[in-house]
Design a protein around this motif. Structure first.
Motif, PDB file in Angstrom:
ATOM      1  N   GLU A  43     -28.515 -28.105 -33.942  1.00  0.00           N
ATOM      2  CA  GLU A  43     -28.977 -26.929 -34.665  1.00  0.00           C
ATOM      3  C   GLU A  43     -27.934 -25.806 -34.597  1.00  0.00           C
ATOM      4  O   GLU A  43     -27.672 -25.121 -35.600  1.00  0.00           O
ATOM      5  N   ALA A  44     -27.333 -25.614 -33.415  1.00  0.00           N
ATOM      6  CA  ALA A  44     -26.295 -24.588 -33.262  1.00  0.00           C
ATOM      7  C   ALA A  44     -25.096 -24.897 -34.149  1.00  0.00           C
ATOM      8  O   ALA A  44     -24.531 -24.003 -34.795  1.00  0.00           O
ATOM      9  N   LYS A  45     -24.698 -26.173 -34.193  1.00  0.00           N
ATOM     10  CA  LYS A  45     -23.572 -26.575 -35.039  1.00  0.00           C
ATOM     11  C   LYS A  45     -23.874 -26.313 -36.503  1.00  0.00           C
ATOM     12  O   LYS A  45     -23.024 -25.819 -37.258  1.00  0.00           O
ATOM     13  N   ARG A  46     -25.104 -26.634 -36.952  1.00  0.00           N
ATOM     14  CA  ARG A  46     -25.481 -26.430 -38.341  1.00  0.00           C
ATOM     15  C   ARG A  46     -25.410 -24.950 -38.725  1.00  0.00           C
ATOM     16  O   ARG A  46     -24.900 -24.589 -39.801  1.00  0.00           O
ATOM     17  N   LYS A  47     -25.889 -24.077 -37.849  1.00  0.00           N
ATOM     18  CA  LYS A  47     -25.871 -22.641 -38.139  1.00  0.00           C
ATOM     19  C   LYS A  47     -24.451 -22.096 -38.214  1.00  0.00           C
ATOM     20  O   LYS A  47     -24.143 -21.246 -39.063  1.00  0.00           O
ATOM     21  N   LEU A  48     -23.577 -22.578 -37.339  1.00  0.00           N
ATOM     22  CA  LEU A  48     -22.185 -22.130 -37.360  1.00  0.00           C
ATOM     23  C   LEU A  48     -21.486 -22.602 -38.636  1.00  0.00           C
ATOM     24  O   LEU A  48     -20.668 -21.881 -39.218  1.00  0.00           O
ATOM     25  N   GLU A  49     -21.802 -23.818 -39.079  1.00  0.00           N
ATOM     26  CA  GLU A  49     -21.206 -24.325 -40.316  1.00  0.00           C
ATOM     27  C   GLU A  49     -21.686 -23.514 -41.516  1.00  0.00           C
ATOM     28  O   GLU A  49     -20.918 -23.259 -42.451  1.00  0.00           O
ATOM     29  N   GLU A  50     -22.949 -23.096 -41.492  1.00  0.00           N
ATOM     30  CA  GLU A  50     -23.465 -22.254 -42.576  1.00  0.00           C
ATOM     31  C   GLU A  50     -22.790 -20.890 -42.579  1.00  0.00           C
ATOM     32  O   GLU A  50     -22.513 -20.319 -43.646  1.00  0.00           O
ATOM     33  N   ARG A  51     -22.501 -20.376 -41.393  1.00  0.00           N
ATOM     34  CA  ARG A  51     -21.931 -19.023 -41.282  1.00  0.00           C
ATOM     35  C   ARG A  51     -20.450 -18.985 -41.616  1.00  0.00           C
ATOM     36  O   ARG A  51     -19.987 -18.098 -42.345  1.00  0.00           O
TER      37      ARG A  51
ATOM     38  N   ARG B  74     -30.716 -29.059 -29.713  1.00  0.00           N
ATOM     39  CA  ARG B  74     -30.224 -27.672 -29.698  1.00  0.00           C
ATOM     40  C   ARG B  74     -28.770 -27.609 -30.153  1.00  0.00           C
ATOM     41  O   ARG B  74     -28.369 -26.702 -30.899  1.00  0.00           O
TER      42      ARG B  74
ATOM     43  N   GLN C 288     -23.513 -22.756 -27.141  1.00  0.00           N
ATOM     44  CA  GLN C 288     -23.174 -21.702 -28.089  1.00  0.00           C
ATOM     45  C   GLN C 288     -23.129 -20.353 -27.381  1.00  0.00           C
ATOM     46  O   GLN C 288     -24.009 -20.017 -26.599  1.00  0.00           O
TER      47      GLN C 288
END
Length: 526
Positions: free
Chosen positions: A305-313, A302, A396
């Motif tokens: 995945e949260a880190k990946r989404k924040l990096e994309e954003r 989890r 997150q």
């Protein structure tokens, strides 16, 4: 004159500028509101640091007042009942009582042989001094009419602490002020293999002739046999000069006084946090518990995945610039054989329960894994048991709020989210004219202390440009009567030249506490 730089204003506050520049800067500050605010900020910071480093002191005539109350030798006198800490004057064979929490007057401290036998240091150092670990050095170096003297050292496997004084030409003690803001003042400790040990503390109690410098051996206690501490000082009490001194410290004998316990199979998982107790060291000046926390498999997935989404954003580079801090941790207490709590990570008003003396943590290369070393004042207890109270997880947040800076003064903006109750106090251009940045100031209350809270923000302006919210200053108080902690933080947005019409403030992470479902108990000693 043009507005001085922040560095020059800091030197003005510390009265380090030449006389002519002091006068010119003072005149400018009186007529320039912006520079006046900067100077006020430096002065507040200076007062805060001095109050943090200092402790209360007894009156200057304390020694005479006490000695006047002593009966002549041979007479008996009934003792009053009180809670006291005793200080023995072996030279004259009398016992004086000094109330706990007070500080012995400097002149009186010298009578009882140095800093480490006074209440001006923590109880662990006092215990080490009582055990005979104080070594008198009296190493000194003189320049510009000032002599820097390293008087005593206490060294064990936990830490190395030195006491020092600054003397004038007549050998009269001066204020032991080592300018901690001067990066050219160097204090370096090097072990027998050439490895550097970082300085962990420096201070000088109010009204004392003494200061102290400390090097923690948390991560080195099994390896260091000898240490050389090098002082390369260019400023003492505002006087520029050159003071170089080497202090050799041999730890071979004192290391033998440390009891080391390897904790085997002391592992558990609670609320997705894996806990691994490693070892316990009991030294004369400190008891240290070493452990590690990490995220269990599902929690780690989890988090990734949260880190990946924040990096994309927000962009990987922007995210990497934030210092997120410990992703997991624990709260616990330690009991003695009678089942009484004698140590706790929660600060207590009970004088019988010791809180942390100091602590350190370090994130590893593995996401979610953190190593810890917690230190307590040693107590004479044969049986100790670790008891888990709960775990912390950085998770997150997904909380955002839109700020319109021009409306803040008329309509303060409040933020309430999972134990955080904050108000946006201001959004202003930095007072330091040479810097292109905007400062967002937040104040309020939090349900528990989260050291990483000030570095978990991202800000987006009205045209979509992203700015990491870097913590420029902040403070947190101990828990108040309402069960909450007062908090104040300032987030600096580097590269933002003017205050935008609108900003969106994103809280990326919060640290959440989960009480243990059942008490996990681990014997630390037999």
């Amino acid at each position: 004159m043009n507005c001085p730089t922040a560095d020059k204003l800091s030197q003005f506050v510390d009265q380090l500028l030449p006389k002519q520049e002091m006068a010119e800067t003072e005149a400018h500050v009186q007529s320039c509101a912006s520079c006046g605010k900067v100077v006020n900020a430096f002065q507040e910071e200076q007062r805060f640091i001095e109050e943090t480093l200092q402790t209360p002191t007894l009156p200057g005539n304390f020694t005479e007042l006490v000695l006047d109350q002593l009966e002549p030798y041979g007479k008996s006198k009934k003792q009053r009942k009180a809670v006291w800490k005793r200080v023995v004057l072996t030279a004259v064979g009398i016992v004086l009582a000094v109330g706990i929490g007070a500080t012995v007057n400097p002149a009186f401290a010298q009578l009882i042989s140095g800093l480490f036998t006074s209440n001006q240091v923590d109880e662990g150092l006092q215990k080490a001094a009582e055990a005979g670990l104080t070594q008198r050095l009296n190493l000194e170096v003189e320049d510009q009419g000032l002599t820097f003297v390293v008087e005593d050292v206490i060294a064990d496997s936990s830490r190395v602490t030195l006491s020092y004084k600054i003397l004038d030409e007549s050998r009269k003690p001066q204020k032991p002020n080592l300018n901690i803001w001067n990066a050219d003042n160097k204090y370096t400790a090097i072990d027998q293999n050439g490895n550097i040990v970082d300085m962990s503390g420096i201070g000088w109690p109010r009204g004392s002739d003494y200061g102290y410098i400390e090097f923690s051996l948390f991560d080195h206690s099994n390896h260091i046999e000898k240490l050389t501490i090098q002082f390369n000082l260019v400023e003492l009490n505002g006087v520029q000069g050159n003071w170089q001194l080497q202090v050799p410290v041999d730890l071979n004998e004192n290391r033998k006084l440390t009891k080391m316990v390897e904790l085997q199979d002391a592992t558990a998982v609670h609320h997705g946090v894996e806990i691994d107790l490693k070892k316990l060291h009991i030294a004369p000046s400190a008891m240290e518990l070493f452990f590690e926390t990490s995220l269990a498999k599902e929690e780690l997935q989890r988090a990734e995945e949260a880190k990946r989404k924040l990096e994309e954003r927000f962009g990987k580079e922007k995210m990497d610039s934030l210092v997120i801090g410990d992703t997991s941790g624990i709260a616990y207490h330690i009991e003695n054989a009678a089942g009484n709590i004698i140590y706790s990570t929660e600060r207590s008003t009970d004088s019988e329960i010791a809180s942390l003396l100091r602590g350190s943590s370090e994130d590893t290369a593995i996401l979610g894994r953190t190593t810890y070393a917690h230190s307590f004042v040693p107590k004479n207890e044969d049986q100790l048991t670790f008891v888990l109270d709960g775990v912390f997880k950085k998770e997150q947040a997904g909380f955002s709020v839109v700020i319109k800076p021009k409306d803040i003064e008329r309509h303060p903006l409040s933020l309430d989210y999972k134990g955080y109750h904050l108000t946006v106090k201001s959004v202003e251009k930095s007072l330091v004219e040479a810097e292109d940045s905007v400062i967002i100031k937040l104040e309020g209350k939090v349900d528990f202390l989260d050291a990483g809270f000030g570095s978990s923000w991202m800000v987006v302006d009205e045209i979509g440009k992203v700015y990491p919210g870097k913590l420029s200053s902040g403070s947190m108080s101990m828990k108040g009567k309402d069960g909450r902690h007062d908090i104040s933080i300032e987030l600096e947005l580097d590269g933002l030249q003017e205050v935008p019409e609108q900003l969106t403030l994103h809280l990326l992470y919060t640290t959440n506490y989960y009480p243990a479902d059942n008490q996990w108990r681990v014997p630390l000693t037999n």
